[in-house]
Design an enzyme around this catalytic site. Structure first.
Site, PDB file in Angstrom:
ATOM      1  N   THR A  61       0.828  -1.204   0.000  1.00 12.53           N
ATOM      2  CA  THR A  61       0.000   0.000   0.000  1.00 12.53           C
ATOM      3  C   THR A  61       0.863   1.255   0.000  1.00 12.53           C
ATOM      4  OG1 THR A  61      -1.696  -1.223   1.199  1.00 12.53           O
ATOM      5  CG2 THR A  61      -1.930   1.161   1.169  1.00 12.53           C
ATOM      6  N   TYR A 149       4.020 -12.255   6.211  1.00 12.19           N
ATOM      7  CA  TYR A 149       2.874 -11.772   5.427  1.00 12.19           C
ATOM      8  C   TYR A 149       2.509 -12.860   4.435  1.00 12.19           C
ATOM      9  CZ  TYR A 149       0.103  -8.411   2.622  1.00 12.19           C
ATOM     10  OH  TYR A 149      -0.893  -7.750   1.953  1.00 12.19           O
ATOM     11  N   LYS A 177       0.600 -11.554   9.229  1.00  2.08           N
ATOM     12  CA  LYS A 177      -0.461 -10.829   8.546  1.00  2.08           C
ATOM     13  C   LYS A 177      -1.096 -11.830   7.600  1.00  2.08           C
ATOM     14  CE  LYS A 177      -1.588  -7.002   5.456  1.00  2.08           C
ATOM     15  NZ  LYS A 177      -1.093  -5.901   4.588  1.00  2.08           N
ATOM     16  N   VAL A 217      -4.168  -5.716  10.090  1.00  4.59           N
ATOM     17  CA  VAL A 217      -3.300  -4.807   9.339  1.00  4.59           C
ATOM     18  C   VAL A 217      -4.139  -4.371   8.146  1.00  4.59           C
ATOM     19  CG1 VAL A 217      -1.133  -4.460   8.113  1.00  4.59           C
ATOM     20  CG2 VAL A 217      -1.226  -6.040  10.055  1.00  4.59           C
TER      21      VAL A 217
END
Length: 308
Positions: A61, A149, A177, A217
């Site tokens: 992001t 992640y 995550k 998250v």
């Protein structure tokens, strides 16, 4: 896949990075240069106004594919100096090259990051033995705690349950995550390890809490952070009715922020609010007027209307 029989009591909840974490966008100037003053202002807004316990800097992001290593270090240093006494700062350091990831991890530690977010290597599709070696090498390289992640729809490879169980044995691998969207797999890992699970899908935060997750998250949390925290705290307090009401209310924005690539709409919404954002870098493209209008509608439906 078969699993060991589980007859485990509920584990003590560990939240190494709090409840609500936002994967922060990276503000740029109108010319596309790094806007460090804007990054500081946005980080302060997300902590002071949106209630974030931690921020991920240099995640997807944050347009990490198109920022330089030097820009990444500058961003971490700026955000740590701005909010590091009030929130945890996690540095996204994942690449599909173990050596480069270790270099970024060392740089992040030097810049003052409190933890690392390490995505599954993408595109080259390593086998599970490769993932085990990669994540272990990165965790060995610094003194910082690591959040894995797991996002197979971007990386092409899931971190399998048995791999996660083995990685959990590492003293610095403390969290995940989880953007796999497989709550059964999540259930197995949370029942067999002490890894702190954070939903990586905004809309799955409440269901993930039910199988052992501790927070999120998020991307929509640029706008929904305070309400998302209320939802998690209501769940923790056993107030399922309030948690479900908030989940349903926020759903239009939990999902609407991904009508196109999330960074694009977050930056559009921040710009409307007069907050630092700037343009996106190619190959992303800025939001169209129609997309901004739809974002306004989604925000309004979630009870968080954007200013006119």
């Amino acid at each position: 896949m078969t699993h060991d029989h589980v007859d485990a009591p509920a584990r003590a909840v560990s939240r190494p990075f709090g409840r609500v974490i936002t994967a922060m966008v990276t503000p740029f100037t109108a010319e596309g240069a790094l806007d460090l003053d804007g990054a500081a202002r946005l980080a302060n807004h997300l902590v002071a106004k949106q209630g974030n316990d931690a921020l991920v800097i240099n995640g997807t992001t944050g347009e990490s594919p198109t920022t330089t290593d030097a820009e990444k270090e500058q961003l971490i240093r700026t955000v740590v100096e701005t909010v590091g006494d009030r929130a945890r700062v996690l540095a996204g350091v994942g690449t599909n090259d173990t050596r480069h990831t270790i270099e970024l991890a060392a740089s992040a530690e030097k810049a003052g990051a409190h933890g690392l977010l390490v995505v599954t290597p993408y595109y080259n599709k390593p086998p599970q033995a490769g993932l085990l070696r990669h994540f272990t090498a990165v965790a060995d390289a610094t003194g910082l705690p690591v959040m894995l992640y797991d996002i197979p729809h971007r990386s092409g490879v899931p971190i399998e349950t048995e791999t996660l169980v083995r990685l959990a044995e590492h003293g610095r691998i403390v969290a995940v995550k989880d953007a796999k969207g497989d709550l059964t797999a999540t259930s197995w890992v949370t029942s067999r390890t002490d890894l702190a699970y954070y939903s990586g899908e905004d809309s799955l935060t409440l269901p993930a809490l039910a199988v052992g997750a501790v927070g999120v998250v998020g991307t929509s949390t640029h706008f929904t952070g305070a309400e998302t925290k209320q939802m998690i705290e209501a769940y923790d307090a056993g107030d399922m009715s309030t948690a479900l009401t908030l989940h349903r209310r926020l759903l239009p924005l939990f999902t609407g922020i991904f009508r196109t690539q999330g960074t694009i709409l977050v930056k559009a919404g921040l710009t409307v609010q007069g907050l630092p954002a700037g343009p996106v870098r190619s190959p992303l493209v800025d939001a169209t007027e129609d997309q901004v209008a739809q974002l306004r509608a989604d925000c309004a439906a979630a009870g968080l209307p954007l200013p006119e």
